[in-house]
Scaffold this active site. Structure first.
Site, PDB file in Angstrom:
ATOM      1  N   SER A  31      77.876  45.202   7.141  1.00  0.00           N
ATOM      2  CA  SER A  31      77.473  44.400   8.294  1.00  0.00           C
ATOM      3  C   SER A  31      77.188  45.278   9.506  1.00  0.00           C
ATOM      4  O   SER A  31      76.213  45.047  10.242  1.00  0.00           O
ATOM      5  CB  SER A  31      78.571  43.381   8.632  1.00  0.00           C
ATOM      6  OG  SER A  31      78.756  42.475   7.570  1.00  0.00           O
ATOM      7  N   GLU A 326      83.526  35.052   3.719  1.00  0.00           N
ATOM      8  CA  GLU A 326      83.243  36.038   2.682  1.00  0.00           C
ATOM      9  C   GLU A 326      84.513  36.503   1.968  1.00  0.00           C
ATOM     10  O   GLU A 326      84.448  37.089   0.879  1.00  0.00           O
ATOM     11  CB  GLU A 326      82.523  37.240   3.274  1.00  0.00           C
ATOM     12  CG  GLU A 326      83.337  38.054   4.263  1.00  0.00           C
ATOM     13  CD  GLU A 326      82.480  39.046   5.020  1.00  0.00           C
ATOM     14  OE1 GLU A 326      82.893  40.205   5.107  1.00  0.00           O
ATOM     15  OE2 GLU A 326      81.396  38.664   5.504  1.00  0.00           O
ATOM     16  N   ARG A 398      80.947  39.704  -4.817  1.00  0.00           N
ATOM     17  CA  ARG A 398      82.319  39.270  -4.557  1.00  0.00           C
ATOM     18  C   ARG A 398      82.906  38.473  -5.727  1.00  0.00           C
ATOM     19  O   ARG A 398      84.127  38.398  -5.872  1.00  0.00           O
ATOM     20  CB  ARG A 398      82.396  38.489  -3.251  1.00  0.00           C
ATOM     21  CG  ARG A 398      81.925  39.326  -2.067  1.00  0.00           C
ATOM     22  CD  ARG A 398      82.572  38.983  -0.763  1.00  0.00           C
ATOM     23  NE  ARG A 398      81.894  39.655   0.343  1.00  0.00           N
ATOM     24  CZ  ARG A 398      82.129  40.904   0.719  1.00  0.00           C
ATOM     25  NH1 ARG A 398      83.015  41.628   0.070  1.00  0.00           N
ATOM     26  NH2 ARG A 398      81.467  41.445   1.739  1.00  0.00           N
TER      27      ARG A 398
END
Length: 438
Positions: A31, A326, A398
């Protein structure tokens, strides 16, 4: 939810025969790296990124910027102090074709930047990228004066017809499906003629830490930003037009990518240290300190980093993950191994991520004998004895790491397409086995 191919590439998830005890160095934040690349490309002078993440998402961002004329030189510091990239701004131009892969940051952060290019910029990507919402960015840019061809899909593929400038000004958007809609407009706004005033008009904004990250990084390169937390109106952000400065920026470790390693300490009753954990950060992963402590561990933050220690028992949790969505797959994996039920709330927007993460987690954990139920905005998880089997990833990094956490405590778990972790953590299989060997 995307179907998984019948022919599977299976990775036997390592089973932990005892408590882990390891130090794991986590690469830089995706990010932060991708925001830093955008801001450096828009700056008025060259800048440096030290310890950037090298993964599929960040390499897609770097290549997209190069395609529009930005210089990005990759190398290692003269003292051998790790990788660093020099970003050399240039006049943005088309025609260009950008492959976004399945990277939300690339598909959402770059269309506003493309309006500042001269010429058409086409955006395309993986099949799943066509299903991910982009209407918030498209509609907002049109309202601000951009010309975009998307054949009324509100999604990829599309072409932004850059005119070398964008008027900017006030705009209303519904960013309830992704906070990236807000960040996308803010990142390029200082280069708009009038800057921008973004007003969110929908329901609850998810992933607010990522918007705070955007604001902090804008201010670090000289932008003037007014936001709700600093006395502004609720759900309104203003960026004034200005030049941006080139900076020498060191990228923090990706705290969300530290999650599976901290989870390993929790579920095995072991200890894991993550070096260079920042004392102050806007990364959502910092919430793991509190969440995993509540689930049965303890942590200590020192100058060396964060050390997390499990007790050998894992407790269920009732938690609102709306700001840190997330983290949901990893928390769900731990919850499936707990001694009491868990409820994960505030994450309905995960149905629009790399895959429908709520449906995927329900299907895969239940496929191993679990008892997971989808709710309107999350999951309810009742722990059950789990068994081995195939844990599908749906091309979602993930999901792969979540399945690996379960595999530590359940023999015979096989992860389909563990290579999808290259999206943000390219060396995950080697890091995972290395942690256990330590």
């Amino acid at each position: 939810m995307t179907e998984t191919p019948a022919q599977l590439d299976l990775w036997p998830a390592p089973y932990a025969s005892g408590a882990v005890d390891a130090t794991v160095t986590v690469p830089g934040s995706k990010s932060v790296t991708n925001r830093a690349l955008v801001l450096a490309a828009l700056a008025s002078e060259p800048g440096w990124l030290r310890h950037p993440l090298r993964s599929r998402d960040t390499l897609l961002m770097a290549e997209a910027l190069r395609t529009m004329g930005v210089g990005i030189e990759e190398g290692v510091g003269p003292d051998g102090s790790g990788e660093r990239w020099r970003v050399i701004p240039a006049g943005l131009h088309g025609p260009a074709t950008i492959d976004v892969g399945n990277a939300g940051t690339v598909m959402r952060f770059l269309p506003p930047l493309a309006t500042l290019a001269t010429g058409p910029v086409r955006f395309d990507g993986d099949p799943r990228s066509y299903e991910r919402p982009l209407h918030g960015v498209i509609d907002a840019l049109r309202a601000l004066g951009a010309r975009i061809d998307d054949e009324a899909r509100g999604a990829l593929p599309m072409t932004v017809h850059g005119a070398g400038a964008l008027e900017g000004g006030p705009v209303e958007i519904d960013a309830s499906s992704s906070s990236q809609f807000v960040s996308a407009l803010l990142l390029s706004a200082a280069r708009f003629n009038q800057g921008v005033e973004v007003r969110h008009t929908g329901s609850r904004l998810p992933s607010m830490p990522h918007i705070r990250m955007t604001v902090d990084m804008l201010r670090a390169v000289g932008a003037q930003v007014d936001e709700p937390e600093t006395g502004g109106e609720p759900d309104v952000w203003r960026v004034s037009p200005s030049a941006l400065l080139g900076r020498d920026l060191t990228i923090e470790p990706d705290l969300s990518n530290a999650q599976p390693f901290l989870a390993a300490a929790l579920v095995t009753g072991g200890r894991v240290t993550i070096p260079d954990w920042p004392e102050r950060t806007t990364q959502p992963g910092d919430a793991l300190r509190e969440i995993f402590t509540e689930m049965g561990g303890s942590c200590e933050l020192t100058e060396e980093g964060l050390t997390f220690t499990g007790t050998g028992r894992v407790h269920g949790i009732d938690v609102d993950l709306g700001e840190v969505g997330e983290l949901t797959p990893g928390i769900a994996a731990v919850a499936a191994l707990a001694d009491s039920p868990s409820t994960l709330r505030g994450v309905a927007h995960l149905r629009l991520h790399e895959t429908d993460r709520l449906a995927a987690l329900t299907k895969e954990i239940n496929g191993l004998g679990g008892d997971v139920t989808e709710t309107a905005d999350g999951l309810h998880i009742r722990p059950r004895p789990l068994r081995g089997g195939v844990f599908h990833t749906y091309d979602d990094h993930r999901m792969a790491t979540a399945g690996s956490v379960i595999g530590l405590a359940v023999p015979g778990v096989e992860i389909e397409n563990v290579a999808t972790t290259a999206k943000t953590l390219p060396d995950f299989p080697q890091m995972w086995t290395g942690m256990l060997e330590a």
